[in-house]
Design an enzyme around this catalytic site. Structure first.
Site, PDB file in Angstrom:
ATOM      1  N   ARG A 136     -15.409   6.163   9.238  1.00  0.00           N
ATOM      2  CA  ARG A 136     -14.734   6.724   8.079  1.00  0.00           C
ATOM      3  C   ARG A 136     -15.753   7.369   7.144  1.00  0.00           C
ATOM      4  O   ARG A 136     -16.812   6.794   6.887  1.00  0.00           O
ATOM      5  CB  ARG A 136     -14.090   5.538   7.368  1.00  0.00           C
ATOM      6  CG  ARG A 136     -12.864   5.772   6.605  1.00  0.00           C
ATOM      7  CD  ARG A 136     -12.225   4.463   6.184  1.00  0.00           C
ATOM      8  NE  ARG A 136     -13.115   3.486   5.561  1.00  0.00           N
ATOM      9  CZ  ARG A 136     -12.744   2.632   4.617  1.00  0.00           C
ATOM     10  NH1 ARG A 136     -11.507   2.626   4.180  1.00  0.00           N
ATOM     11  NH2 ARG A 136     -13.586   1.753   4.115  1.00  0.00           N
TER      12      ARG A 136
ATOM     13  N   TYR B 160     -13.847   0.231  -8.350  1.00  0.00           N
ATOM     14  CA  TYR B 160     -15.190   0.415  -7.775  1.00  0.00           C
ATOM     15  C   TYR B 160     -15.256   1.468  -6.678  1.00  0.00           C
ATOM     16  O   TYR B 160     -16.320   1.730  -6.151  1.00  0.00           O
ATOM     17  CB  TYR B 160     -15.743  -0.923  -7.249  1.00  0.00           C
ATOM     18  CG  TYR B 160     -14.818  -1.690  -6.322  1.00  0.00           C
ATOM     19  CD1 TYR B 160     -14.721  -1.365  -4.975  1.00  0.00           C
ATOM     20  CD2 TYR B 160     -14.058  -2.750  -6.795  1.00  0.00           C
ATOM     21  CE1 TYR B 160     -13.884  -2.075  -4.132  1.00  0.00           C
ATOM     22  CE2 TYR B 160     -13.212  -3.465  -5.966  1.00  0.00           C
ATOM     23  CZ  TYR B 160     -13.130  -3.131  -4.632  1.00  0.00           C
ATOM     24  OH  TYR B 160     -12.288  -3.819  -3.810  1.00  0.00           O
ATOM     25  N   LYS B 161     -14.114   2.069  -6.330  1.00  0.00           N
ATOM     26  CA  LYS B 161     -14.139   3.091  -5.273  1.00  0.00           C
ATOM     27  C   LYS B 161     -14.340   4.464  -5.918  1.00  0.00           C
ATOM     28  O   LYS B 161     -15.425   4.766  -6.399  1.00  0.00           O
ATOM     29  CB  LYS B 161     -12.868   2.999  -4.442  1.00  0.00           C
ATOM     30  CG  LYS B 161     -12.809   1.675  -3.651  1.00  0.00           C
ATOM     31  CD  LYS B 161     -11.509   1.427  -2.931  1.00  0.00           C
ATOM     32  CE  LYS B 161     -11.592   0.100  -2.179  1.00  0.00           C
ATOM     33  NZ  LYS B 161     -10.274  -0.396  -1.767  1.00  0.00           N
TER      34      LYS B 161
ATOM     35  N   ASP C 148       0.078   0.783  -4.349  1.00  0.00           N
ATOM     36  CA  ASP C 148      -1.343   0.470  -4.399  1.00  0.00           C
ATOM     37  C   ASP C 148      -2.095   1.801  -4.346  1.00  0.00           C
ATOM     38  O   ASP C 148      -1.971   2.553  -3.374  1.00  0.00           O
ATOM     39  CB  ASP C 148      -1.716  -0.435  -3.218  1.00  0.00           C
ATOM     40  CG  ASP C 148      -3.184  -0.849  -3.245  1.00  0.00           C
ATOM     41  OD1 ASP C 148      -4.014  -0.068  -3.748  1.00  0.00           O
ATOM     42  OD2 ASP C 148      -3.495  -1.946  -2.735  1.00  0.00           O
TER      43      ASP C 148
ATOM     44  N   PHE D 173      -3.023  -2.488   4.032  1.00  0.00           N
ATOM     45  CA  PHE D 173      -4.330  -3.132   3.844  1.00  0.00           C
ATOM     46  C   PHE D 173      -4.122  -4.649   3.815  1.00  0.00           C
ATOM     47  O   PHE D 173      -3.177  -5.141   3.207  1.00  0.00           O
ATOM     48  CB  PHE D 173      -4.933  -2.638   2.526  1.00  0.00           C
ATOM     49  CG  PHE D 173      -6.371  -3.017   2.329  1.00  0.00           C
ATOM     50  CD1 PHE D 173      -7.368  -2.379   3.050  1.00  0.00           C
ATOM     51  CD2 PHE D 173      -6.729  -3.998   1.429  1.00  0.00           C
ATOM     52  CE1 PHE D 173      -8.702  -2.713   2.870  1.00  0.00           C
ATOM     53  CE2 PHE D 173      -8.066  -4.338   1.238  1.00  0.00           C
ATOM     54  CZ  PHE D 173      -9.049  -3.699   1.961  1.00  0.00           C
TER      55      PHE D 173
HETATM   56  C1  LIG Z   1     -10.059  -1.721  -1.681  1.00  0.00           C
HETATM   57  C2  LIG Z   1      -8.632  -2.118  -1.616  1.00  0.00           C
HETATM   58  C3  LIG Z   1      -8.196  -3.275  -2.256  1.00  0.00           C
HETATM   59  C4  LIG Z   1      -9.191  -4.152  -2.934  1.00  0.00           C
HETATM   60  O1  LIG Z   1      -8.704  -5.284  -3.518  1.00  0.00           O
HETATM   61  P1  LIG Z   1      -9.696  -6.223  -4.332  1.00  0.00           P
HETATM   62  O2  LIG Z   1      -8.829  -7.243  -4.905  1.00  0.00           O
HETATM   63  O3  LIG Z   1     -10.419  -5.381  -5.335  1.00  0.00           O
HETATM   64  O4  LIG Z   1     -10.704  -6.792  -3.381  1.00  0.00           O
HETATM   65  C5  LIG Z   1      -6.838  -3.564  -2.246  1.00  0.00           C
HETATM   66  N1  LIG Z   1      -5.962  -2.762  -1.605  1.00  0.00           N
HETATM   67  C6  LIG Z   1      -6.369  -1.635  -0.971  1.00  0.00           C
HETATM   68  C7  LIG Z   1      -5.380  -0.757  -0.297  1.00  0.00           C
HETATM   69  C8  LIG Z   1      -7.718  -1.293  -0.952  1.00  0.00           C
HETATM   70  O5  LIG Z   1      -8.117  -0.204  -0.317  1.00  0.00           O
END
Ligand SMILES: *Cc1c(COP(=O)(O)O)cnc(C)c1O
Length: 409
Positions: free
Chosen positions: A368, A221-222, A196, A127
């Site tokens: 997705r 938040y997910k 992560d 990511f």
């Molecule tokens: C959603 C997501 C993030 C989000 O990071 P934020 O700092 O909350 O914006 C980070 N890594 C992965 C793999 C994600 O899917």
């Protein structure tokens, strides 16, 4: 292929037999919407509405500053302990703070200082925020930032590897790493692994302690339904906690913040990973999101996720053969979303949203769908595939209003 043949009444019977069905009533899911974006933003739990009112009107409104000693100050630890239950960690190994990006930075810098080795290794297709943060952390700590393809990760861990940073479930394809095996392999080579868990926590069963995971971060938040921009969490195995020092030495991570001492003394344990004042309204919302999992197990959630996936992939293969599934079919090799490739993925996704089926698009050509068993019905999967078939058969996606790109996709 894995085509299936099934009728709407058979799908509705699956919903009637679903032991998690009552949990849907704990969310506000707008009528006429099939919501497949819980992997990006979980929907609003009804409890959050009453709880936010209580926190704002009664706590902030009436207790004012007294709120800190009436429970606010311990919220990062209290909510962290609730997340620990979902990810197979001990309560004092998880704390809620900042965003995933910031937590990654703190862990990367702190952990890199345990070794003199020179390489920070990650997956090329990780990511993007993980890549960006890791490259910045590498610059500050004088590490070489190295990226290799997913297939080469295992063989690229060597005697130069200081840290390995991986996202457990891939945000695009939903491919899942073997967490225990890779952590063990890295440790065997003398390297630490940071996981992560953004697409894993609340999505798949996790056993961080059993898998001997040492460091991890994840998102609120997910799948945890904490609301837009909810704070994230950080996990540090007990045995490492007092050996790591956060590079963001804020007063909330101090051993005695209210002594106003001149010098920084890190708090014992996980608390040292706090930096500034915790966001109480957001923490309260996150706590309600996590509380929806009470009374169920991640195993039960995961079993329904598998059933939703099997229906999705089989019915899609039957009704929309031109949508190519890019997610692994074997449950143990994937997370809780399903992705399809199509050259017109962007327009198809917009047309689906217009038809009440909310998924999302990931560049360059992926649609997705998050499979979130707490509130999704088997009938929603049926509806998604049927709408997709109508859109493809009629080519109704081919309208200029479906090709306009906005800031957030
Ligand atoms: C959603 C997501 C993030 C989000 O990071 P934020 O700092 O909350 O914006 C980070 N890594 C992965 C793999 C994600 O899917």
């Amino acid at each position: 292929m894995s085509n299936i043949s099934i009728t709407l009444s058979e799908v509705q019977a699956l919903d009637r037999a679903d032991p998690l069905r009552p949990l849907r009533d704990r969310f506000l899911v707008p009528d006429g919407i099939a919501y497949f974006d819980g992997h990006s933003l979980g929907p609003l739990p009804l409890q959050t509405i009453t709880n936010q009112r209580e926190v704002v009107e009664k706590q902030w409104g009436e207790q004012l500053i007294g709120g800190w000693n009436a429970g606010w100050i311990d919220a990062p630890q209290r909510v962290g302990a609730k997340i620990a239950r979902l990810i197979g960690a001990r309560p004092h190994e998880v704390i809620v703070a900042d965003s995933t990006s910031v937590n990654l930075f703190k862990l990367l810098v702190a952990a890199s200082r345990l070794s003199s080795r020179g390489v920070l290794l990650t997956e090329t297709d990780n990511f993007h925020t993980d890549r960006y943060i890791a490259s910045g952390a590498a610059e500050i700590t004088d590490l070489q930032f190295r990226t290799v393809s997913r297939e080469k990760i295992g063989d690229s861990i060597d005697s130069d590897t200081n840290l390995l940073l991986l996202t457990h479930v891939h945000y695009g394809t939903a491919e899942r790493y073997d967490m225990a095996a890779i952590t063990k392999r890295a440790r065997g080579a003398g390297a630490l692994t940071i996981w992560d868990l953004c697409h894993s926590s609340g999505a798949v069963p996790l056993q961080l302690n059993n898998d001997e995971v040492e460091l991890a971060v994840g998102c609120g938040y997910k799948y945890l339904n904490g609301g837009p921009g909810a704070p994230a969490f950080i996990y540090v195995a007990e045995h490492l906690q007092d050996r790591l020092l956060s590079p963001l030495r804020g007063w909330m991570g101090h051993a005695a913040p209210f002594d106003f001492a001149a010098d920084y003394v890190p708090a014992p344990g996980i608390d040292r990973f706090l930096a500034g004042t915790p966001p109480i309204l957001s923490l309260a919302a996150l706590e309600c999101g996590i509380d929806v999992f009470d009374g169920t197990s991640m195993q039960a959630v995961w079993e329904k996720s598998i059933a939703l996936f099997d229906l999705f992939i089989g019915w899609m293969a039957e009704r929309c053969p031109e949508m190519a599934c890019i997610s692994p079919r074997e449950a143990e090799r994937r997370g809780s979303h399903i992705s399809f490739k199509h050259p017109n993925a962007f327009e198809i996704c917009q047309a689906l949203i217009d038809a009440g089926v909310i998924g999302d698009f990931r560049a360059p050509d992926v649609v997705r769908f998050g499979l979130t068993p707490l509130y999704l019905r088997f009938e929603d999967v049926w509806t998604a595939v049927e709408r997709c078939a109508e859109i493809l058969d009629s080519r109704s996606w081919n309208q200029s209003r479906f090709s306009a790109r906005r800031k957030v996709t």
